[in-house]
Design an enzyme around this catalytic site. Structure first.
Site, mmCIF file in Angstrom:
data_model
loop_
_atom_site.group_PDB
_atom_site.id
_atom_site.type_symbol
_atom_site.label_atom_id
_atom_site.label_comp_id
_atom_site.label_asym_id
_atom_site.label_seq_id
_atom_site.Cartn_x
_atom_site.Cartn_y
_atom_site.Cartn_z
ATOM 1 N N SER A 15 -1.370 0.437 17.649
ATOM 2 C CA SER A 15 -1.562 1.858 17.900
ATOM 3 C C SER A 15 -1.187 2.266 19.331
ATOM 4 O O SER A 15 -1.464 1.565 20.302
ATOM 5 C CB SER A 15 -3.017 2.221 17.646
ATOM 6 N N LEU A 16 -0.546 3.425 19.418
ATOM 7 C CA LEU A 16 -0.173 3.959 20.734
ATOM 8 C C LEU A 16 -1.262 4.859 21.302
ATOM 9 O O LEU A 16 -1.288 5.131 22.499
ATOM 10 C CB LEU A 16 1.104 4.811 20.607
ATOM 11 N N LYS A 66 -9.334 7.906 6.804
ATOM 12 C CA LYS A 66 -9.277 9.362 6.989
ATOM 13 C C LYS A 66 -10.025 10.112 5.880
ATOM 14 O O LYS A 66 -10.531 11.206 6.106
ATOM 15 C CB LYS A 66 -7.826 9.846 7.059
ATOM 16 N N ASP A 102 -3.459 16.517 12.077
ATOM 17 C CA ASP A 102 -2.126 16.069 11.628
ATOM 18 C C ASP A 102 -1.252 17.250 11.195
ATOM 19 O O ASP A 102 -0.047 17.274 11.467
ATOM 20 C CB ASP A 102 -2.252 15.095 10.445
ATOM 21 N N ALA A 131 -1.298 11.754 4.790
ATOM 22 C CA ALA A 131 -0.312 12.465 5.613
ATOM 23 C C ALA A 131 0.435 13.497 4.775
ATOM 24 O O ALA A 131 0.676 14.627 5.229
ATOM 25 C CB ALA A 131 0.662 11.460 6.223
ATOM 26 N N LEU A 230 7.834 10.761 9.155
ATOM 27 C CA LEU A 230 6.592 10.727 9.938
ATOM 28 C C LEU A 230 6.398 9.394 10.647
ATOM 29 O O LEU A 230 5.620 9.288 11.590
ATOM 30 C CB LEU A 230 5.374 10.999 9.049
HETATM 31 P P1 NAP Z 1 -1.462 6.523 2.773
HETATM 32 O O1 NAP Z 1 -2.527 7.533 2.517
HETATM 33 O O2 NAP Z 1 -1.794 5.071 2.653
HETATM 34 O O3 NAP Z 1 -0.204 6.872 1.806
HETATM 35 C C1 NAP Z 1 0.893 6.009 1.727
HETATM 36 C C2 NAP Z 1 1.971 6.644 0.861
HETATM 37 O O4 NAP Z 1 3.108 5.781 0.846
HETATM 38 C C3 NAP Z 1 1.545 6.853 -0.594
HETATM 39 O O5 NAP Z 1 2.141 8.034 -1.063
HETATM 40 C C4 NAP Z 1 2.147 5.607 -1.286
HETATM 41 O O6 NAP Z 1 2.419 5.804 -2.637
HETATM 42 C C5 NAP Z 1 3.451 5.489 -0.532
HETATM 43 N N1 NAP Z 1 4.031 4.131 -0.607
HETATM 44 C C6 NAP Z 1 3.605 3.037 0.050
HETATM 45 N N2 NAP Z 1 4.405 1.974 -0.263
HETATM 46 C C7 NAP Z 1 5.324 2.434 -1.135
HETATM 47 C C8 NAP Z 1 6.419 1.824 -1.828
HETATM 48 N N3 NAP Z 1 6.726 0.527 -1.656
HETATM 49 N N4 NAP Z 1 7.168 2.604 -2.629
HETATM 50 C C9 NAP Z 1 6.887 3.911 -2.799
HETATM 51 N N5 NAP Z 1 5.860 4.546 -2.177
HETATM 52 C C10 NAP Z 1 5.098 3.813 -1.361
HETATM 53 O O7 NAP Z 1 -0.884 6.680 4.271
HETATM 54 P P2 NAP Z 1 -0.802 8.018 5.152
HETATM 55 O O8 NAP Z 1 -1.977 8.091 6.037
HETATM 56 O O9 NAP Z 1 -0.496 9.154 4.247
HETATM 57 O O10 NAP Z 1 0.460 7.678 6.083
HETATM 58 C C11 NAP Z 1 1.768 7.678 5.558
HETATM 59 C C12 NAP Z 1 2.777 7.437 6.670
HETATM 60 O O11 NAP Z 1 2.749 8.523 7.584
HETATM 61 C C13 NAP Z 1 2.492 6.178 7.489
HETATM 62 O O12 NAP Z 1 3.714 5.524 7.746
HETATM 63 C C14 NAP Z 1 1.888 6.707 8.770
HETATM 64 O O13 NAP Z 1 2.147 5.881 9.879
HETATM 65 C C15 NAP Z 1 2.640 8.040 8.913
HETATM 66 N N6 NAP Z 1 1.870 9.014 9.710
HETATM 67 C C16 NAP Z 1 2.410 9.436 10.885
HETATM 68 C C17 NAP Z 1 1.737 10.352 11.658
HETATM 69 C C18 NAP Z 1 2.331 10.818 12.958
HETATM 70 O O14 NAP Z 1 1.608 11.430 13.746
HETATM 71 N N7 NAP Z 1 3.601 10.586 13.197
HETATM 72 C C19 NAP Z 1 0.485 10.856 11.242
HETATM 73 C C20 NAP Z 1 -0.036 10.413 10.020
HETATM 74 C C21 NAP Z 1 0.666 9.484 9.266
HETATM 75 P P3 NAP Z 1 1.278 5.472 -3.751
HETATM 76 O O15 NAP Z 1 0.394 6.695 -3.822
HETATM 77 O O16 NAP Z 1 2.039 5.226 -4.987
HETATM 78 O O17 NAP Z 1 0.535 4.253 -3.271
#
Ligand code: NAP
Length: 291
Positions: A15-16, A66, A102, A131, A230
């Protein structure tokens, strides 16, 4: 007496946030320490209860908690409730308040770094996790004309579409929300009339199980649209690399990370965030080769 803010998640290796939040706290000379509080699932309730102690100002919450923290809080603001996810907790005299910054971080980066106004535009979201829910509500509130949602697990994208439609029907908004199946992302004209595609999945994330992969092939990415990933590490992600090759504009996740953190900082301290200090520190840590 020093005060504390922390990041609650599991695991927290890369984490940053502790770095760029501390840089902003130090800029004001505040006697506040931002710590990484790696919390195993069986310790979550205790970690949240401890936030009520007077020396703790609050916390950020990240994967995988979250959603899990909502029932552990005293108050959850309306947007966080709609999204169903909290990434910021504020301790107000022993009462814990939950927020979601977010959505704000996503929108601010979209406008500022992406030079993109969502109003009247046609957007697509890949993913339906926490997200994606924040992004979906941000785009609907930003008056996007239409939203396509595609997720590997169809039930989850249908649930997100349902929540968005319900909100739209109660808010005099007009975004048209449609669900696409995951395999349909392979058909060449799937995004033919889109202005924006946002990757909210973990596909392509460094250290993740799909590191090095892209959720889309180059042939389905139209020229001149904006592709927003993201994920902030690596930059560019495999998706952004392909999007650039296809002639699309690209935006990575670092600006969103900093803006969501800046909004959290203001909730804890009441001070205006020194955004350049935060941004430079985040970039330095990311590009410094340690991550
Ligand atoms: P999450 O709730 O765990 O959701 C993960 C998502 O990715 C789900 O839709 C999941 O699909 C999908 N997924 C994972 N592996 C997959 C695969 N092999 N093939 C297809 N779909 C796949 O995570 P989140 O909190 O939403 O975060 C998602 C991303 O956003 C992360 O990479 C996180 O680092 C990034 N993020 C960035 C920021 C920022 O400030 N830049 C803020 C928040 C999040 P299923 O529902 O089918 O499992």
């Amino acid at each position: 007496m020093p005060e504390f803010v922390g990041l609650i998640g599991y695991p927290l290796r890369h984490s940053l946030s502790p770095h760029f939040q501390q840089a902003a706290l130090d800029y004001y000379g505040l006697d506040i320490c931002y710590q990484a509080w790696e919390t195993a699932p069986e310790e979550l309730e205790i970690a949240i209860a401890r936030l009520k102690e007077p020396q703790n100002l609050g916390a950020n919450v990240t994967v995988p908690y979250k959603e899990a923290v909502l029932p552990l809080l005293d108050q959850v603001d309306r947007l966080a409730n709609l999204i169903g996810a909290v990434n910021t907790i504020v301790n107000r005299n022993g009462s814990l308040w939950g927020y979601n910054t977010d959505a704000h971080g996503f929108m601010k980066a979209l406008k500022k770094q992406g030079d993109f106004e969502a109003g009247g535009k046609r957007a697509a979201i890949l993913g339906a996790g926490g997200a994606a829910r924040a992004v979906g509500f941000a785009l609907v509130k930003g008056k996007a004309a239409s939203l396509l949602i595609a997720n590997r697990t169809l039930k989850r994208s249908q649930a997100l579409a349902g929540s968005l439609r319900h909100y739209i029907s109660q808010s005099e908004l007009e975004t048209e929300v449609r669900v696409l199946t995951w395999p349909s992302l392979a058909s060449s004209n799937v995004f033919y009339d889109c202005n924006l595609v946002v990757n909210c999945t973990t596909i392509g994330m460094k250290y993740g199980s799909s590191e090095g992969q892209s959720p889309l092939g180059i042939d389905v990415i139209p020229e001149r649209i904006l592709v927003y990933d993201l994920i902030y590490n690596p930059y560019p992600t495999p998706l952004l690399y392909l999007a650039r090759e296809a002639g699309a504009n690209i935006l990575g996740g670092l600006p969103m990370l900093v803006y969501q953190g800046a909004a959290s900082f203001e909730l804890w301290t009441g001070e205006e965030t020194p955004i350049d200090i935060m941004y430079n520190k985040a970039e330095e840590m990311l590009l410094g080769g340690e991550r």
